[in-house]
Write a protein that holds these residues in place. Structure first.
Motif, mmCIF file in Angstrom:
data_model
loop_
_atom_site.group_PDB
_atom_site.id
_atom_site.type_symbol
_atom_site.label_atom_id
_atom_site.label_comp_id
_atom_site.label_asym_id
_atom_site.label_seq_id
_atom_site.Cartn_x
_atom_site.Cartn_y
_atom_site.Cartn_z
ATOM 1 N N GLY A 132 5.628 -2.064 9.360
ATOM 2 C CA GLY A 132 4.672 -1.178 8.635
ATOM 3 C C GLY A 132 4.250 0.130 9.443
ATOM 4 O O GLY A 132 3.980 1.022 8.962
ATOM 5 N N TYR A 133 5.079 0.538 10.546
ATOM 6 C CA TYR A 133 4.615 1.478 11.562
ATOM 7 C C TYR A 133 6.382 2.758 10.744
ATOM 8 O O TYR A 133 7.331 2.016 9.972
ATOM 9 C CB TYR A 133 5.365 1.410 12.797
ATOM 10 C CG TYR A 133 3.675 0.656 13.150
ATOM 11 C CD1 TYR A 133 2.564 1.754 13.615
ATOM 12 C CD2 TYR A 133 3.914 -0.328 13.218
ATOM 13 C CE1 TYR A 133 0.948 1.048 14.126
ATOM 14 C CE2 TYR A 133 2.757 -1.006 13.946
ATOM 15 C CZ TYR A 133 1.344 -0.146 14.682
ATOM 16 O OH TYR A 133 0.425 -0.783 14.900
ATOM 17 N N SER A 152 9.762 0.498 6.728
ATOM 18 C CA SER A 152 8.527 0.408 7.419
ATOM 19 C C SER A 152 8.339 -0.843 7.561
ATOM 20 O O SER A 152 7.987 -1.486 8.566
ATOM 21 C CB SER A 152 7.275 0.963 7.340
ATOM 22 O OG SER A 152 7.235 0.720 5.499
ATOM 23 N N GLN A 153 9.174 -1.977 6.835
ATOM 24 C CA GLN A 153 9.164 -3.637 6.837
ATOM 25 C C GLN A 153 9.944 -4.156 7.990
ATOM 26 O O GLN A 153 9.693 -4.919 8.688
ATOM 27 C CB GLN A 153 9.878 -3.854 5.506
ATOM 28 C CG GLN A 153 8.733 -3.811 4.119
ATOM 29 C CD GLN A 153 9.061 -4.109 2.895
ATOM 30 O OE1 GLN A 153 10.133 -3.803 2.227
ATOM 31 N NE2 GLN A 153 9.083 -5.367 2.536
ATOM 32 N N ARG A 181 0.845 -1.089 -0.066
ATOM 33 C CA ARG A 181 0.148 0.021 0.205
ATOM 34 C C ARG A 181 0.906 1.247 0.193
ATOM 35 O O ARG A 181 0.081 2.620 0.383
ATOM 36 C CB ARG A 181 -0.680 -0.357 1.238
ATOM 37 C CG ARG A 181 -2.066 -1.054 0.921
ATOM 38 C CD ARG A 181 -3.474 -1.235 1.886
ATOM 39 N NE ARG A 181 -4.265 -0.080 1.611
ATOM 40 C CZ ARG A 181 -5.084 0.778 2.485
ATOM 41 N NH1 ARG A 181 -5.063 0.183 3.888
ATOM 42 N NH2 ARG A 181 -5.483 2.034 2.315
ATOM 43 N N ALA A 182 2.190 1.251 -0.692
ATOM 44 C CA ALA A 182 2.771 2.729 -0.191
ATOM 45 C C ALA A 182 2.831 3.252 -1.228
ATOM 46 O O ALA A 182 2.354 4.989 -1.056
ATOM 47 C CB ALA A 182 4.338 2.115 0.068
ATOM 48 N N GLU A 183 2.216 2.422 -2.286
ATOM 49 C CA GLU A 183 2.306 3.532 -3.645
ATOM 50 C C GLU A 183 1.128 4.900 -2.998
ATOM 51 O O GLU A 183 0.989 5.754 -3.452
ATOM 52 C CB GLU A 183 2.412 2.941 -4.899
ATOM 53 C CG GLU A 183 1.779 3.413 -5.971
ATOM 54 C CD GLU A 183 2.366 2.975 -7.484
ATOM 55 O OE1 GLU A 183 2.416 3.616 -8.145
ATOM 56 O OE2 GLU A 183 2.804 2.034 -7.390
ATOM 57 N N GLU A 184 -0.087 3.575 -2.617
ATOM 58 C CA GLU A 184 -1.008 4.184 -2.489
ATOM 59 C C GLU A 184 -1.285 5.317 -1.414
ATOM 60 O O GLU A 184 -1.952 6.369 -2.026
ATOM 61 C CB GLU A 184 -2.456 3.296 -1.884
ATOM 62 C CG GLU A 184 -3.163 3.488 -1.597
ATOM 63 C CD GLU A 184 -4.907 2.228 -1.399
ATOM 64 O OE1 GLU A 184 -5.665 3.345 -0.745
ATOM 65 O OE2 GLU A 184 -4.467 1.561 -0.683
ATOM 66 N N ILE A 200 11.389 5.272 10.963
ATOM 67 C CA ILE A 200 11.259 4.387 11.709
ATOM 68 C C ILE A 200 11.977 4.476 12.721
ATOM 69 O O ILE A 200 13.631 5.238 13.212
ATOM 70 C CB ILE A 200 11.270 3.424 11.235
ATOM 71 C CG1 ILE A 200 12.688 3.020 10.698
ATOM 72 C CG2 ILE A 200 10.657 3.192 9.901
ATOM 73 C CD1 ILE A 200 13.382 1.380 10.656
ATOM 74 N N GLU A 201 11.806 3.720 13.980
ATOM 75 C CA GLU A 201 12.808 3.613 15.188
ATOM 76 C C GLU A 201 12.937 2.079 15.260
ATOM 77 O O GLU A 201 11.508 1.226 15.452
ATOM 78 C CB GLU A 201 11.344 4.272 16.098
ATOM 79 C CG GLU A 201 11.997 4.450 17.829
ATOM 80 C CD GLU A 201 11.746 4.541 19.348
ATOM 81 O OE1 GLU A 201 11.806 4.489 20.478
ATOM 82 O OE2 GLU A 201 10.683 5.434 18.885
ATOM 83 N N HIS A 202 14.117 2.226 15.571
ATOM 84 C CA HIS A 202 14.924 1.072 14.790
ATOM 85 C C HIS A 202 15.756 0.456 16.312
ATOM 86 O O HIS A 202 15.459 0.988 17.260
ATOM 87 C CB HIS A 202 15.935 0.420 14.069
ATOM 88 C CG HIS A 202 16.132 -0.704 13.912
ATOM 89 N ND1 HIS A 202 17.276 -1.232 14.515
ATOM 90 C CD2 HIS A 202 15.909 -1.574 12.907
ATOM 91 C CE1 HIS A 202 17.339 -2.479 13.796
ATOM 92 N NE2 HIS A 202 16.907 -2.551 12.916
#
Length: 178
Positions: A149-150, A144-145, A88-91, A108-110
């Motif tokens: 996804g966050y 986000s992976q 859904r990234a492109e969307e 992101i927070e890794h």
């Protein structure tokens, strides 16, 4: 300058700076390497040196950009939290740019590395398509992976109204984390 002659050291960095300042849009490392007749890796090193000297150069998904040549800063900027699958990234990105929004970055927070930020700098569907095409062609993963996804985006637009409408559309599409 002949096609086969390498441009060396400071002369090459001056050329890169001049090219980036005049471009007003991203230039790929490969294009810069061709113009200087050196490898892309040499360009990466040169850009690192220029950044260390305080030159406002950023690496985007479309190439390197000199920030001082950009269009005047948008009036409004906001940080938003989103969550979705890679499919859904492109969307998500198209939804944002359709409201006149520029998606500046993704963060992101890794768990090990802490905050990771990558510049995206997409403002149109064409730029979104180029970004997604590059992700697919290189088989790269979305940041986000790494966080189920966050992720967070810095977004900007000419007005707060653009941002409000875009955020509401994200909410309705199920992308927004609140």
């Amino acid at each position: 300058m002949s096609e086969s002659k390498k441009i060396l050291g400071e002369e090459r960095r001056s050329l890169l700076l001049e090219l980036l300042q005049k471009a007003g849009q991203p230039i790929t490392g490969g294009d810069l390497a061709t113009k200087a007749n050196v490898s892309r890796q040499v360009i990466v090193g040169d850009i690192t040196l220029l950044k260390a000297r305080g030159e406002p150069i950023i690496a985007t998904s479309q190439g390197y950009m000199y920030l001082a040549n950009n269009v005047p800063s948008p009036i409004a900027e906001r940080i938003i939290a989103c969550c979705h699958t890679p499919e859904r990234a492109e969307e998500e990105l198209c939804l944002l740019v359709d409201y006149g929004v520029t998606v500046k970055d993704v963060k992101i927070e890794h768990t090990v590395y802490g905050d990771l930020t990558a510049s995206i700098m997409v403002s149109s569907r064409k730029e979104v398509n180029q970004f997604i095409k590059k992700i697919k062609s290189t088989q790269a993963s979305f940041l986000s992976q790494l966080t189920d996804g966050y992720h967070i985006h810095t977004i900007s637009a000419p007005s707060e109204k653009n941002l409000d409408e875009a955020v509401e559309a994200l909410r309705e599409a199920g992308f927004l984390v609140e």
